[in-house]
Design a protein around this motif. Structure first.
Motif, PDB file in Angstrom:
ATOM      1  N   LYS A   2       0.826  -1.197   0.000  1.00 40.16           N
ATOM      2  CA  LYS A   2       0.000   0.000   0.000  1.00 40.16           C
ATOM      3  C   LYS A   2       0.868   1.259   0.000  1.00 40.16           C
ATOM      4  N   GLU A   3       0.247   2.369  -0.398  1.00 39.34           N
ATOM      5  CA  GLU A   3       0.917   3.659  -0.322  1.00 39.34           C
ATOM      6  C   GLU A   3      -0.131   4.752  -0.160  1.00 39.34           C
ATOM      7  N   ILE A   4       0.355   5.970   0.131  1.00 43.96           N
ATOM      8  CA  ILE A   4      -0.522   7.115   0.356  1.00 43.96           C
ATOM      9  C   ILE A   4      -0.369   8.122  -0.781  1.00 43.96           C
ATOM     10  N   ILE A   5      -1.490   8.645  -1.272  1.00 43.37           N
ATOM     11  CA  ILE A   5      -1.457   9.795  -2.171  1.00 43.37           C
ATOM     12  C   ILE A   5      -2.389  10.854  -1.592  1.00 43.37           C
ATOM     13  N   TYR A   6      -2.217  12.094  -2.023  1.00 44.84           N
ATOM     14  CA  TYR A   6      -3.051  13.151  -1.470  1.00 44.84           C
ATOM     15  C   TYR A   6      -3.206  14.284  -2.474  1.00 44.84           C
ATOM     16  N   ILE A  27     -11.123  12.070   4.483  1.00 46.34           N
ATOM     17  CA  ILE A  27     -11.535  13.415   4.075  1.00 46.34           C
ATOM     18  C   ILE A  27     -11.791  14.270   5.311  1.00 46.34           C
ATOM     19  N   SER A  28     -11.312  15.497   5.267  1.00 43.73           N
ATOM     20  CA  SER A  28     -11.506  16.416   6.385  1.00 43.73           C
ATOM     21  C   SER A  28     -12.984  16.730   6.595  1.00 43.73           C
ATOM     22  N   HIS A  66      -2.280  18.460   2.107  1.00 41.73           N
ATOM     23  CA  HIS A  66      -3.142  17.429   1.522  1.00 41.73           C
ATOM     24  C   HIS A  66      -4.431  17.933   0.894  1.00 41.73           C
ATOM     25  N   GLN A  67      -4.761  19.227   1.090  1.00 40.30           N
ATOM     26  CA  GLN A  67      -6.010  19.818   0.586  1.00 40.30           C
ATOM     27  C   GLN A  67      -7.253  19.158   1.185  1.00 40.30           C
ATOM     28  N   GLY A  68      -7.081  18.548   2.336  1.00 37.51           N
ATOM     29  CA  GLY A  68      -8.222  17.960   3.023  1.00 37.51           C
ATOM     30  C   GLY A  68      -8.629  16.586   2.547  1.00 37.51           C
ATOM     31  N   ILE A  69      -7.765  15.933   1.766  1.00 39.63           N
ATOM     32  CA  ILE A  69      -8.113  14.586   1.282  1.00 39.63           C
ATOM     33  C   ILE A  69      -6.860  13.741   1.099  1.00 39.63           C
ATOM     34  N   ILE A  70      -6.899  12.532   1.625  1.00 38.63           N
ATOM     35  CA  ILE A  70      -5.795  11.565   1.522  1.00 38.63           C
ATOM     36  C   ILE A  70      -6.393  10.210   1.159  1.00 38.63           C
ATOM     37  N   ALA A  71      -5.685   9.466   0.325  1.00 46.75           N
ATOM     38  CA  ALA A  71      -6.177   8.138  -0.053  1.00 46.75           C
ATOM     39  C   ALA A  71      -5.114   7.075   0.192  1.00 46.75           C
TER      40      ALA A  71
END
Length: 244
Positions: A2-6, A27-28, A66-71
């Motif tokens: 797995k990894e994180i993008i934002y 999501i924020s 992150h602009q309020g969103i991370i996946a």
């Protein structure tokens, strides 16, 4: 793995191209604007798990950019040097980009974005003296890094020798030549090489180039930001191949 993008654009673009790669999205709670509502609806349509959380939780993951969103997503299978030939073997006029020594993640991300926008078939990056393809690179590329083959090579010289053997013309970009970009035939199988932000192409890399080209400029400056230069040259390839 797995990894994180934002970031809105990175996540939105990946959702369009590869929705099955998403595991869950954070999501924020504070974001209630149209953009976030739109992307939330798209995630719901794909039955992707959404978790609404406090902004501080997101800040701990990616330090507040992150602009309020991370996946959380599944990692792509990495391409290796042995895959180079298979990636381009069926392409009539291969179009490669080689980034030799780009150390700023934002510059690297912007170059990748340019490459994807112009239809580059493959990006090659040396493992040493280069920024890693990390979350910041992916955010800056607006998701392009998830949609174009990128290969890290141990020995760039050997890779260039191999490319020449399969009839790829190696073209280096530098201000230290009189060969102008706009007078160079780019409607051929090519690999364009751009050097580091501060020093340009390495001497050893120049030795393997079939041709060197420069971007004509007015004024007292001798070079451009590497991502700007990449965009100019890549779009000249597009102009020659499809518009003349």
């Amino acid at each position: 793995m797995k990894e994180i993008i934002y970031g809105i654009h990175s996540i939105e673009n990946l959702l369009l191209t590869s929705p099955k790669r998403f595991i869950k999205v954070f999501i924020s709670k504070n974001r209630k604007d149209y953009k976030i509502k739109k992307i939330i609806n798209n995630f719901k349509k794909k039955n992707i798990l959404i978790k609404f959380c406090d902004i501080n939780y997101l800040n701990k993951i990616v330090n507040g950019v992150h602009q309020g969103i991370i996946a959380e997503i599944y990692k792509l299978k990495k391409f290796k040097e042995i895959n180079i030939y298979n990636i381009i073997k069926d392409v009539k006029k291969p179009f490669l980009l080689i980034l030799d020594g780009i150390t700023d993640p934002r510059n690297l991300g912007a170059c990748i974005r340019n490459a994807y926008a112009t239809g580059v078939n493959l990006i090659i990056i040396p493992k040493n003296r280069s920024a890693r393809i990390n979350s910041l690179v992916k955010k800056t590329s607006c998701g392009a890094s998830e949609n174009i083959p990128i290969i890290n090579v141990v020995n760039l010289s050997k890779t260039l020798i191999f490319l020449k053997k399969i009839n790829i013309i190696i073209i280096g970009t530098t201000h230290k030549t009189n060969n102008l970009l706009f007078k160079t035939n780019l409607n051929i199988p090519i690999a364009l090489i751009f050097g580091s932000e501060n020093n340009g192409l390495r001497k050893l890399t120049i030795k393997h180039c079939d041709k060197l080209i420069n971007i004509p400029m007015k004024g007292n400056i001798t070079s451009l930001n590497v991502s700007v230069a990449t965009g100019i040259v890549l779009y000249e390839v597009i102009r020659q191949r499809y518009f003349i």
